[in-house]
Structures are given as structure tokens and as C-alpha cells.
Write a protein that holds these residues in place. Structure first.
Motif, short mmCIF file in Angstrom:
data_model
loop_
_atom_site.label_atom_id
_atom_site.label_comp_id
_atom_site.label_asym_id
_atom_site.label_seq_id
_atom_site.Cartn_x
_atom_site.Cartn_y
_atom_site.Cartn_z
N ASN A 10 28.99 45.01 43.52
CA ASN A 10 29.18 45.80 44.73
C ASN A 10 29.72 45.01 45.91
N HIS A 11 29.59 43.69 45.89
CA HIS A 11 30.02 42.88 47.02
C HIS A 11 31.16 41.93 46.65
N ALA A 12 30.88 41.03 45.71
CA ALA A 12 31.85 39.97 45.42
C ALA A 12 33.07 40.48 44.65
N LEU A 13 32.85 41.34 43.66
CA LEU A 13 33.95 41.74 42.78
C LEU A 13 35.05 42.49 43.53
N LYS A 14 34.68 43.35 44.47
CA LYS A 14 35.68 44.13 45.20
C LYS A 14 36.66 43.22 45.94
N ASN A 15 36.13 42.21 46.62
CA ASN A 15 37.01 41.30 47.36
C ASN A 15 37.77 40.37 46.42
N ALA A 16 37.16 40.01 45.30
CA ALA A 16 37.83 39.11 44.36
C ALA A 16 38.99 39.78 43.65
N LEU A 17 38.96 41.11 43.58
CA LEU A 17 40.02 41.83 42.88
C LEU A 17 41.25 42.07 43.75
N ILE A 18 41.18 41.81 45.06
CA ILE A 18 42.33 42.02 45.93
C ILE A 18 43.53 41.19 45.50
N PRO A 19 43.37 39.86 45.23
CA PRO A 19 44.55 39.10 44.76
C PRO A 19 45.09 39.60 43.42
N LEU A 20 44.23 40.27 42.65
CA LEU A 20 44.67 40.76 41.34
C LEU A 20 45.76 41.82 41.49
N ILE A 21 45.73 42.57 42.58
CA ILE A 21 46.74 43.61 42.79
C ILE A 21 48.13 42.99 42.91
N THR A 22 48.19 41.85 43.64
CA THR A 22 49.48 41.16 43.76
C THR A 22 49.96 40.67 42.40
N VAL A 23 49.04 40.12 41.62
CA VAL A 23 49.40 39.59 40.31
C VAL A 23 49.85 40.71 39.38
N LEU A 24 49.34 41.92 39.59
CA LEU A 24 49.74 43.05 38.76
C LEU A 24 51.25 43.28 38.84
#
Length: 341
Positions: free
Chosen positions: A257-271
Motif C-alpha cells: 500500500n505504500h512502497a510498491l505504488k511509488n516504486a512502480l512509477i519508473p516502471l511506466i517509463t520503462v514500459l
């Protein structure tokens, strides 16, 4: 400058740069084809064809004109959305070739991306939440190995094991030759099977799609694993995560609920970047597995020096990559306003 105006300015700049990127892609494709050794007339008609027929084909392709005139004619056709006629598929326009073969590539790419995201994100979460333990080491090894292995070699090995020796999966086609294909509604067999309400068609489609999509998806999953692991480990060390731990929140809830949401933001760029790599990987996968998609058709056109088909398909792929890149940038701008500065 307010946030809304900054966002509008950012989007406008990205949209204005899109034509320049497409022009660059089209120019590179044009020059590389002309710089490739060999005569397209020999590749298409054969070396023993009459010289008059070869001359007529060169004239049809515009190869007898100066290079600058060929380039201007090429850009003029692109601006009028005229991709020409395929030389290796007589009677078909390049748009018809794209329409016929692209759905198979979309289906393969989409299923591969789903596999890559699910496997990559899961292994990244497991690795980051088990820092410096056995699972973390295993996750890192998984990311390095899947990222570095050549796709064509892995594809051939998996075909030998699961298709030839174990006979679990079929090869060389998209659907059983003896069976009736799904009705051509969207061109995507998975969707068309569902729309037809035929479970047998759906299972056949999944059976034929499974091995190539798993191969491509697993090799791409290493990219997501590494991104998720690195960013999630950094996020788990942030002050707000430590504050959540101090309040007695369970580690599972902190992670999800806390860490994963922010950690996935860079993943969108990599997508967006991975999408471009996925198209290139789909070409190799389709050739390796003889998958009847647009990538395999592009490979055949390159082998035959079919200029109109190669140029048209490459520009079509370029448009998709540019549009995907713009979409990812806009989504990132909404999520993280820092990227505009």
C-alpha cells in the motif's frame, strides 16, 4: 507557471516533436535500404530473369531516378498515406499486408507483455522484500540471465524440448490447419473466439500462442524485475516507510500500500522503452517460431529486397513506437510533475 499550463506546454512539445521523430525514422529506413548491397530486381525476379523485366522493375521502384528525387517521392507518398504495393505479395497493397499480418503480432506482443509484467513485477517484489537473502540472489540471477540470453537461441532450445521431444506445444502456425479458424471480426483469434463463444477455438488459440509468448515474455521479464527490485529497495528505505513501521503497520501492508505504488512509477517509463524492444523481439520470435505475424513478413520482405513492404512496415512500426512513447510521457507527466522540469 501553474501546473496545468506546464503540463499543457509539455504535451504540446512532445506532440510537435513526433513528426520530427517519424521523419528521422523514415529517412533512416530509406537510406539503409539504398545502402544495402545487391540489386532488388535480382532478388525479386532472380538473376536469370530477362534484363528488360529487371529494368521495368527498377523503373517501377523509381531506382532509375536520382537519390534525392527518390527521397522526395518517398516522402510525398508517406504524406498521402500511400505505402505502395507489395512486390512479394503480388496484387496486395502494403496496407493490406499490414492489415493481414499485424493482428498476429499484436496478439503475440500483448500476451508476451502480460507474461513479462506478471513475472517481472512478482520476482522483483520477492527479491526486494528478501534483501540479501537466498530469494534476493535468485531474483538477481533471474534478471541477469533472462536479460542477457539471446532470444533466438532460447526459442530454438524450448522448441526442441517442449515441441519436438515432449510434444506439448505445436509449431509453425497460429491455429490448427485442419480446424476452422475463428470468424474474422478483429483479426485477434483470442477476442474472435470469445465473441464467437467457442471454447474449443479459444483453447486452440491459447495452445498455439503459449510457447512463443512465454519465451518472449520470460526474456523481457528480466527488465521489469531489475527495475522493480532497485526502486522498491530504495522506497523501502524512505522516511515515510520508516514512519509507517514506527506506527506498527504490518510489513505486508507497507509493501503493497505504500512502497510498491511509488516504486512502480519508473516502471511506466520503462514500459514505453520495452514496447519498442518488444516489437524488435517479436520479429525474432516470429521468425524463430515461424509465427505468421508482421515481423515474420517483414523478414521475408527484407530477404527479397521488397522496398515498398519494408519501408511501409518499418514506418508503421515507427508510428506505433512514437505514439506509445508520447502516451507514456503524458501518463508520467500526470503521475510525476517533476519530469517536466
Amino acid at each position: 507557471m501553474s501546473r496545468s499550463k506546464a503540463l499543457q506546454s509539455y504535451i504540446l512539445v512532445r506532440l510537435l516533436l513526433a513528426p520530427l521523430m517519424l521523419l528521422t525514422i523514415a529517412t533512416i529506413v530509406f537510406l539503409l535500404l539504398r545502402a544495402t548491397p545487391g540489386d532488388p530486381a535480382d532478388a525479386i525476379l532472380g538473376t536469370r530473369a530477362p534484363e528488360a523485366a529487371k529494368a521495368a522493375l527498377r523503373s517501377q521502384l523509381g531506382l532509375t531516378n536520382p537519390l534525392w528525387q527518390q527521397y522526395l517521392d518517398y516522402l510525398k507518398d508517406l504524406l498521402s498515406f500511400n505505402l505502395g504495393s507489395s512486390l512479394s505479395s503480388r496484387g496486395l497493397s502494403v496496407w493490406s499486408v499490414i492489415q493481414e499480418y499485424f493482428p498476429a503480432t499484436v496478439e503475440l506482443s500483448f500476451c508476451s507483455m502480460v507474461v513479462a509484467i506478471v513475472v517481472g513485477v512478482f520476482t522483483g517484489i520477492v527479491s526486494a522484500s528478501s534483501s540479501n537473502k537466498f530469494l534476493d540472489v535468485g531474483g538477481r540471477l533471474f534478471g541477469i540471465i533472462t536479460y542477457s540470453l539471446p532470444l533466438f537461441w532460447v526459442g530454438m532450445v524450448l522448441q526442441l524440448i517442449f515441441a519436438v521431444n515432449l510434444n506439448w506445444f505445436p509449431l509453425g502456425t497460429r491455429f490448427p490447419v485442419s480446424a476452422t479458424t475463428p470468424p474474422n471480426i478483429t483479426g485477434l483469434y483470442l477476442i474472435d473466439s470469445l465473441l464467437a463463444g467457442d471454447l474449443g477455438m479459444l483453447l486452440n488459440t491459447i495452445h498455439y500462442l503459449a510457447l512463443p509468448s512465454l519465451t518472449l515474455g520470460l526474456l523481457l521479464s528480466g527488465i521489469f524485475e531489475r527495475i522493480v527490485r532497485v526502486n522498491l529497495k530504495q522506497t523501502l528505505q524512505a522516511d515515510y516507510v520508516e514512519a509507517a513501521r514506527a506506527r506498527g503497520i504490518a510489513e505486508k501492508h507497507i509493501l503493497l500500500n505504500h512502497a510498491l505504488k511509488n516504486a512502480l512509477i519508473p516502471l511506466i517509463t520503462v514500459l514505453g522503452l520495452t514496447f519498442a524492444a518488444l516489437l524488435g523481439g517479436a520479429v525474432l520470435t516470429e521468425v524463430t517460431f515461424s509465427w505468421p505475424g508482421l515481423g515474420n513478413r517483414l523478414y521475408e520482405a527484407i530477404s527479397l529486397r521488397d522496398y515498398p513492404t519494408v519501408q511501409g512496415v518499418m514506418v508503421f512500426f515507427g508510428i506505433i513506437v512514437v505514439l506509445a512513447s508520447i502516451a507514456i510521457d503524458i501518463i508520467n507527466a500526470y503521475i510525476d510533475p517533476r519530469i517536466r522540469y
